[in-house]
Design a protein around this motif. Structure first.
Motif, PDB file in Angstrom:
ATOM      1  N   SER A 141      -7.745  68.193  15.103  1.00 19.35           N
ATOM      2  CA  SER A 141      -6.418  67.692  14.734  1.00 19.35           C
ATOM      3  C   SER A 141      -5.366  68.234  15.667  1.00 19.35           C
ATOM      4  CB  SER A 141      -6.093  68.064  13.278  1.00 19.35           C
ATOM      5  OG  SER A 141      -6.062  69.480  13.125  1.00 19.35           O
ATOM      6  N   SER A 142      -5.515  69.528  16.087  1.00 17.75           N
ATOM      7  CA  SER A 142      -4.538  70.075  17.026  1.00 17.75           C
ATOM      8  C   SER A 142      -4.623  69.374  18.367  1.00 17.75           C
ATOM      9  CB  SER A 142      -4.750  71.591  17.205  1.00 17.75           C
ATOM     10  OG  SER A 142      -6.022  71.847  17.774  1.00 17.75           O
ATOM     11  N   ASN A 143      -5.850  69.045  18.806  1.00 21.81           N
ATOM     12  CA  ASN A 143      -6.006  68.309  20.056  1.00 21.81           C
ATOM     13  C   ASN A 143      -5.395  66.925  19.963  1.00 21.81           C
ATOM     14  OD1 ASN A 143      -7.310  70.418  21.300  1.00 21.81           O
ATOM     15  ND2 ASN A 143      -9.371  69.699  20.754  1.00 21.81           N
ATOM     16  N   SER A 144      -5.582  66.296  18.797  1.00 23.17           N
ATOM     17  CA  SER A 144      -5.034  64.953  18.647  1.00 23.17           C
ATOM     18  C   SER A 144      -3.523  65.004  18.597  1.00 23.17           C
ATOM     19  CB  SER A 144      -5.590  64.293  17.369  1.00 23.17           C
ATOM     20  OG  SER A 144      -5.180  65.015  16.220  1.00 23.17           O
ATOM     21  N   LEU A 145      -2.973  66.101  17.981  1.00 29.53           N
ATOM     22  CA  LEU A 145      -1.523  66.229  17.968  1.00 29.53           C
ATOM     23  C   LEU A 145      -0.988  66.407  19.375  1.00 29.53           C
ATOM     24  CD1 LEU A 145      -0.866  68.510  14.851  1.00 29.53           C
ATOM     25  CD2 LEU A 145      -0.242  66.101  15.136  1.00 29.53           C
ATOM     26  N   ALA A 146      -1.728  67.225  20.187  1.00 27.03           N
ATOM     27  CA  ALA A 146      -1.293  67.424  21.571  1.00 27.03           C
ATOM     28  C   ALA A 146      -1.316  66.110  22.330  1.00 27.03           C
ATOM     29  CB  ALA A 146      -2.182  68.463  22.249  1.00 27.03           C
TER      30      ALA A 146
ATOM     31  N   ASP B 142      -0.846  63.266  21.090  1.00 32.25           N
ATOM     32  CA  ASP B 142       0.133  62.345  20.528  1.00 32.25           C
ATOM     33  C   ASP B 142       1.564  62.713  20.895  1.00 32.25           C
ATOM     34  OD1 ASP B 142      -1.836  60.869  19.390  1.00 32.25           O
ATOM     35  OD2 ASP B 142      -1.726  61.838  17.420  1.00 32.25           O
ATOM     36  N   ILE B 143       1.764  63.750  21.695  1.00 26.49           N
ATOM     37  CA  ILE B 143       3.115  64.128  22.092  1.00 26.49           C
ATOM     38  C   ILE B 143       3.682  63.078  23.041  1.00 26.49           C
ATOM     39  CG2 ILE B 143       4.484  65.815  23.386  1.00 26.49           C
ATOM     40  CD1 ILE B 143       2.676  67.995  22.375  1.00 26.49           C
ATOM     41  N   SER B 144       4.901  62.662  22.766  1.00 23.43           N
ATOM     42  CA  SER B 144       5.588  61.723  23.649  1.00 23.43           C
ATOM     43  C   SER B 144       6.963  62.296  23.990  1.00 23.43           C
ATOM     44  CB  SER B 144       5.737  60.351  22.984  1.00 23.43           C
ATOM     45  OG  SER B 144       6.523  60.444  21.808  1.00 23.43           O
TER      46      SER B 144
ATOM     47  N   ILE C 159       4.228  71.308  28.410  1.00 23.52           N
ATOM     48  CA  ILE C 159       3.955  71.697  27.020  1.00 23.52           C
ATOM     49  C   ILE C 159       2.462  71.967  26.897  1.00 23.52           C
ATOM     50  CG2 ILE C 159       4.139  71.037  24.590  1.00 23.52           C
ATOM     51  CD1 ILE C 159       6.308  69.046  25.397  1.00 23.52           C
ATOM     52  N   ASP C 160       2.113  73.200  26.559  1.00 29.59           N
ATOM     53  CA  ASP C 160       0.701  73.599  26.397  1.00 29.59           C
ATOM     54  C   ASP C 160      -0.147  73.201  27.598  1.00 29.59           C
ATOM     55  OD1 ASP C 160       1.308  74.653  23.908  1.00 29.59           O
ATOM     56  OD2 ASP C 160       0.860  72.762  22.872  1.00 29.59           O
ATOM     57  N   GLY C 161       0.408  73.412  28.802  1.00 31.98           N
ATOM     58  CA  GLY C 161      -0.346  73.122  30.016  1.00 31.98           C
ATOM     59  C   GLY C 161      -0.314  71.682  30.465  1.00 31.98           C
ATOM     60  N   THR C 162       0.275  70.795  29.672  1.00 31.77           N
ATOM     61  CA  THR C 162       0.350  69.379  30.030  1.00 31.77           C
ATOM     62  C   THR C 162       1.761  69.046  30.505  1.00 31.77           C
ATOM     63  OG1 THR C 162      -1.331  68.813  28.386  1.00 31.77           O
ATOM     64  CG2 THR C 162       0.026  67.011  29.225  1.00 31.77           C
ATOM     65  N   THR C 163       1.867  68.323  31.605  1.00 34.99           N
ATOM     66  CA  THR C 163       3.165  67.966  32.179  1.00 34.99           C
ATOM     67  C   THR C 163       3.620  66.611  31.653  1.00 34.99           C
ATOM     68  OG1 THR C 163       2.695  69.213  34.198  1.00 34.99           O
ATOM     69  CG2 THR C 163       4.445  67.576  34.310  1.00 34.99           C
TER      70      THR C 163
END
Length: 317
Positions: free
Chosen positions: A24-29, A31-33, A117-121
């Motif tokens: 779920s945490s991965n899916s939330l990550a 789903d970030i927009s 955010i959490d390593g993702t640009t």
């Protein structure tokens, strides 16, 4: 045996919950927009533009570093986070808002903003905005310009804040004797801007002294190159105490420009539990403190002539 089964089942449930939490945490990550929006893409020199950086799917985003924006100064307003639960589904978001102050007319681009955010640009899309000079776009002045002349004039001669408000220092004369009283006048010129909180002029005293404070006249109007300015005039006496060439100025004044900020919201307001529900009807005012600097003027300070000097002369003129 019964306790062992319960313990084994509880371990299975705990492992399942951990696995669910990871996925779920991965899916939330995922789903970030992220997007950037403005409350208007066309403004005058004395309007403000509100830039909002919105993040859906998270509320833990530090204040983004806003890049330099050509044609604008900016100020950070603050964050706003929200958590919504609908039918057991949790969604969270955060937004960071900035006020943009136009510095000159023209077409500009708010560049893309990049956030990690959490390593993702994540990157927003650039936004084109236009700043116009409202005084130059009035119907009476538009009649003086042809369809071909108006765009060319606006491109080749962009209006700037420095054209709308500036400071001028004037001396009574270019030469004076040491300790002679000499008038100094500071004029604040304002054209089509709302200004308040105007301070008394400040000049660094180097080789001269000033009266304890500046006096000022009632504001008056003056036309320069066909443009009408409101003028606030300050005056005082200056006393040179050093012979030779002096540089008088620059003078500095602190004041605030009042920018018109029109709130654009739904008929029920942006936030039923926050902003006034009638906030979209009225304009609000945004104060921008600025410091205005004048020119400097040269002054030649002459020694007193020896002829006719009284025997008891003490230096006063």
């Amino acid at each position: 045996m019964k306790h062992a089964m319960l313990f084994r089942n509880s371990k299975i449930i705990l492992i399942s919950l951990l696995i669910w939490a990871v996925f779920s945490s991965n899916s939330l990550a995922d789903d970030i927009s992220f997007q950037a929006t403005v409350d208007r893409n066309k403004a005058t020199l004395w309007d403000t533009i509100e830039l909002t950086l919105s993040f859906e799917g998270t509320k833990n985003v530090p204040t983004p570093d806003l890049p330099d924006i050509n044609g604008f100064d900016h100020k950070y307003l603050g964050p706003r986070s929200q958590v919504t639960i609908i039918n057991g589904s949790v969604s969270q978001s955060v937004s960071h808002s900035y006020i943009l102050y136009p510095k000159q007319t023209g077409v500009f681009q708010i560049p893309a903003v990049t956030v990690i955010i959490d390593g993702t640009t994540y990157a927003s899309s650039p936004i084109d905005v236009e700043v116009i000079d409202a005084s130059a776009s009035s119907p009476s002045q538009k009649k003086l310009l042809s369809a071909e002349d108006e765009p060319e004039s606006e491109i080749n001669n962009p209006a700037t804040i420095e054209d709308k408000i500036f400071l001028k220092l004037e001396l009574g004369k270019e030469k004076a004797y040491i300790n002679e009283a000499l008038s100094v006048v500071i004029k604040l010129y304002i054209q089509n801007l709302s200004v308040d909180q105007v301070s008394i002029p400040v000049i660094e005293e180097r080789g001269f002294s000033l009266d304890d404070k500046f006096s000022h006249k009632e504001p008056y109007s003056q036309v320069i190159n066909g443009l009408q300015y409101n003028v606030v005039e300050f005056y005082a006496n200056l006393y040179p105490n050093q012979e030779g060439e002096l540089n008088i100025g620059p003078a500095k004044i602190q004041c605030s420009i009042l920018y018109r900020k029109t709130r654009q919201s739904s008929p029920f307001g942006r936030d039923v539990f926050g902003d006034d529900i009638f906030s979209g009807i009225f304009d609000s005012v945004q104060r921008r403190p600025i410091e205005i600097t004048s020119n400097s003027e040269g002054l030649t300070v002459l020694p007193l002539p020896p002829e006719g000097k009284p025997e008891n002369y003490s230096g006063a003129v």
